[in-house]
Motif scaffolding. Structure first.
Motif, PDB file in Angstrom:
ATOM      1  N   TYR A  25     -10.653  32.878   6.234  1.00 19.49           N
ATOM      2  CA  TYR A  25      -9.634  32.588   5.654  1.00 19.49           C
ATOM      3  C   TYR A  25      -8.860  32.703   5.874  1.00 19.49           C
ATOM      4  CZ  TYR A  25      -9.021  37.707   6.497  1.00 19.49           C
ATOM      5  OH  TYR A  25      -8.550  37.995   7.201  1.00 19.49           O
ATOM      6  N   ILE A  26      -7.877  32.014   6.165  1.00 19.62           N
ATOM      7  CA  ILE A  26      -6.487  31.377   6.840  1.00 19.62           C
ATOM      8  C   ILE A  26      -5.560  32.100   6.267  1.00 19.62           C
ATOM      9  CG2 ILE A  26      -4.945  29.943   7.148  1.00 19.62           C
ATOM     10  CD1 ILE A  26      -7.435  28.908   8.582  1.00 19.62           C
ATOM     11  N   SER A  27      -4.755  33.015   7.409  1.00 14.67           N
ATOM     12  CA  SER A  27      -3.908  34.430   6.910  1.00 14.67           C
ATOM     13  C   SER A  27      -2.028  34.139   7.871  1.00 14.67           C
ATOM     14  CB  SER A  27      -4.401  36.306   8.141  1.00 14.67           C
ATOM     15  OG  SER A  27      -4.696  35.490   9.162  1.00 14.67           O
ATOM     16  N   ALA A  28      -2.293  32.778   8.655  1.00 15.10           N
ATOM     17  CA  ALA A  28      -1.222  32.435   8.853  1.00 15.10           C
ATOM     18  C   ALA A  28      -0.941  31.053   9.305  1.00 15.10           C
ATOM     19  CB  ALA A  28      -0.294  33.627   9.589  1.00 15.10           C
ATOM     20  N   VAL A  29       0.066  30.645   9.064  1.00 14.56           N
ATOM     21  CA  VAL A  29       0.528  28.999   9.428  1.00 14.56           C
ATOM     22  C   VAL A  29       1.927  29.422  10.167  1.00 14.56           C
ATOM     23  CG1 VAL A  29       0.453  26.566   9.230  1.00 14.56           C
ATOM     24  CG2 VAL A  29      -1.314  27.738   8.331  1.00 14.56           C
ATOM     25  N   SER A  30       2.400  29.129  10.854  1.00  8.41           N
ATOM     26  CA  SER A  30       3.298  29.799  11.093  1.00  8.41           C
ATOM     27  C   SER A  30       4.063  28.051  12.378  1.00  8.41           C
ATOM     28  CB  SER A  30       3.993  30.506  12.005  1.00  8.41           C
ATOM     29  OG  SER A  30       3.578  31.304  13.165  1.00  8.41           O
ATOM     30  N   PHE A  31       5.393  28.208  12.412  1.00  6.64           N
ATOM     31  CA  PHE A  31       5.861  27.266  13.379  1.00  6.64           C
ATOM     32  C   PHE A  31       6.199  28.320  14.863  1.00  6.64           C
ATOM     33  CE2 PHE A  31       7.242  25.790   9.154  1.00  6.64           C
ATOM     34  CZ  PHE A  31       7.079  24.759   9.210  1.00  6.64           C
ATOM     35  N   GLN A  70      -4.924  34.796   2.165  1.00  3.86           N
ATOM     36  CA  GLN A  70      -5.318  35.486   2.016  1.00  3.86           C
ATOM     37  C   GLN A  70      -3.835  35.990   3.275  1.00  3.86           C
ATOM     38  OE1 GLN A  70      -9.112  38.284   2.405  1.00  3.86           O
ATOM     39  NE2 GLN A  70      -7.732  39.547   3.730  1.00  3.86           N
ATOM     40  N   GLN A  71      -3.080  36.951   2.499  1.00  3.99           N
ATOM     41  CA  GLN A  71      -1.712  37.381   3.129  1.00  3.99           C
ATOM     42  C   GLN A  71      -1.340  38.933   2.134  1.00  3.99           C
ATOM     43  OE1 GLN A  71       1.741  35.261   3.042  1.00  3.99           O
ATOM     44  NE2 GLN A  71       1.078  33.661   1.659  1.00  3.99           N
ATOM     45  N   PRO A  72      -1.491  39.527   3.329  1.00  6.35           N
ATOM     46  CA  PRO A  72      -1.094  41.027   2.588  1.00  6.35           C
ATOM     47  C   PRO A  72       0.369  40.931   1.661  1.00  6.35           C
ATOM     48  CG  PRO A  72      -0.859  41.215   5.237  1.00  6.35           C
ATOM     49  CD  PRO A  72      -1.676  39.998   4.310  1.00  6.35           C
ATOM     50  N   GLY A  73       0.147  41.742   0.892  1.00  8.39           N
ATOM     51  CA  GLY A  73       0.992  41.807  -0.244  1.00  8.39           C
ATOM     52  C   GLY A  73       0.951  42.529  -1.590  1.00  8.39           C
ATOM     53  N   THR A  74       2.041  42.609  -1.865  1.00 10.43           N
ATOM     54  CA  THR A  74       2.396  43.332  -3.204  1.00 10.43           C
ATOM     55  C   THR A  74       1.423  42.700  -4.579  1.00 10.43           C
ATOM     56  OG1 THR A  74       4.106  43.195  -3.790  1.00 10.43           O
ATOM     57  CG2 THR A  74       4.058  45.109  -2.186  1.00 10.43           C
ATOM     58  N   ILE A 122       3.869  25.194   5.162  1.00 11.66           N
ATOM     59  CA  ILE A 122       3.155  24.188   4.613  1.00 11.66           C
ATOM     60  C   ILE A 122       2.076  24.313   3.737  1.00 11.66           C
ATOM     61  CG2 ILE A 122       2.015  22.016   5.262  1.00 11.66           C
ATOM     62  CD1 ILE A 122       3.611  22.340   8.288  1.00 11.66           C
ATOM     63  N   VAL A 123       0.752  25.373   3.780  1.00 18.37           N
ATOM     64  CA  VAL A 123      -0.182  25.447   3.433  1.00 18.37           C
ATOM     65  C   VAL A 123       0.407  26.382   1.521  1.00 18.37           C
ATOM     66  CG1 VAL A 123      -2.668  26.761   3.165  1.00 18.37           C
ATOM     67  CG2 VAL A 123      -1.249  25.524   5.075  1.00 18.37           C
ATOM     68  N   VAL A 124       0.759  27.018   1.634  1.00 18.70           N
ATOM     69  CA  VAL A 124       1.469  27.683   0.773  1.00 18.70           C
ATOM     70  C   VAL A 124       3.384  27.082   0.865  1.00 18.70           C
ATOM     71  CG1 VAL A 124       2.395  29.942   0.095  1.00 18.70           C
ATOM     72  CG2 VAL A 124      -0.193  29.577   0.582  1.00 18.70           C
TER      73      VAL A 124
END
Length: 159
Positions: A25-31, A70-74, A122-124
C-alpha cells in the motif's frame, strides 16, 4: 515513516513529492521542498507505480488513482477520506457539503480537521474541498498549490 515503509521522491509541477509505502500500500504522498531522507534503494514497484500515476495526473492523462492506500485514522476520519475520493476530478465541494454527505452537518469542524490530516495529497483529493462562497482555505501544501491543482483540473483559473 513506519519501520517497514519505504520512500521515493518524484518531481512534479508543484514541487518535489515524497511517496511513502510498502509493497502492499501507499501510506503518504506529501509535498516537500527538499529531500529530507534518502530514497529507499530498490523500493517496491508499487511506489514507482504511484509516481507514474502522479505523472499521468499532471499530464492530464489520469483523473482517478488506482492504488491500494492506507493511512491510520479513526472510523470517522476513514469515512471522510473515503468521501474525498468520491469528489469528481475538476469539481469542488464545501466543507459543509462534505459534512452533509457523511450524514452529520454538525461535524463540519471535524471534517475540516480530518481533511487537513490527510496524508495522501492529490491521491485522496482534499484539495477539492473549499470554504463557503468558493474561498480557498488552508492546505498543507500551501494555498498556491491548492489553487494550482484546482486550476489544473479545471483547465483554467477558478477564482
Amino acid at each position: 515513516m513506519e519501520a517497514n515503509e519505504q520512500l521515493i521522491y518524484t518531481a512534479s509541477p508543484v514541487g518535489l513529492l515524497a511517496i511513502h509505502g510498502t509493497a502492499e500500500y501507499i501510506s503518504a504522498v506529501s509535498f516537500t521542498d527538499e529531500k529530507k531522507a534518502e530514497p529507499t534503494p530498490d523500493a517496491p514497484p508499487l511506489l514507482h507505480a504511484c509516481a507514474l500515476q502522479l505523472q499521468e495526473y499532471f499530464e492530464k492523462k489520469r483523473q482517478v488513482f488506482d492504488l491500494p492506500i492506507q493511512q491510520p485514522g479513526t472510523t470517522f476520519q476513514q469515512t471522510v477520506w473515503h468521501y474525498l475520493t468520491t469528489i469528481p476530478y475538476g469539481e469542488t465541494i464545501t466543507y459543509l457539503a462534505l459534512a452533509k454527505r457523511i450524514g452529520n452537518v454538525k461535524s463540519i469542524r471535524a471534517v475540516g480537521t480530518t481533511n487537513g490530516r490527510n496524508q495522501l495529497a492529490i491521491v485522496v483529493p482534499c484539495h477539492r474541498v473549499i470554504g463557503a462562497n468558493g474561498v480557498l482555505t488552508g492546505y498543507a501544501g500551501g494555498l498556491w498549490r491548492k489553487q494550482w491543482l484546482l486550476d489544473h483540473e479545471k483547465g483554467g483559473r477558478l477564482f
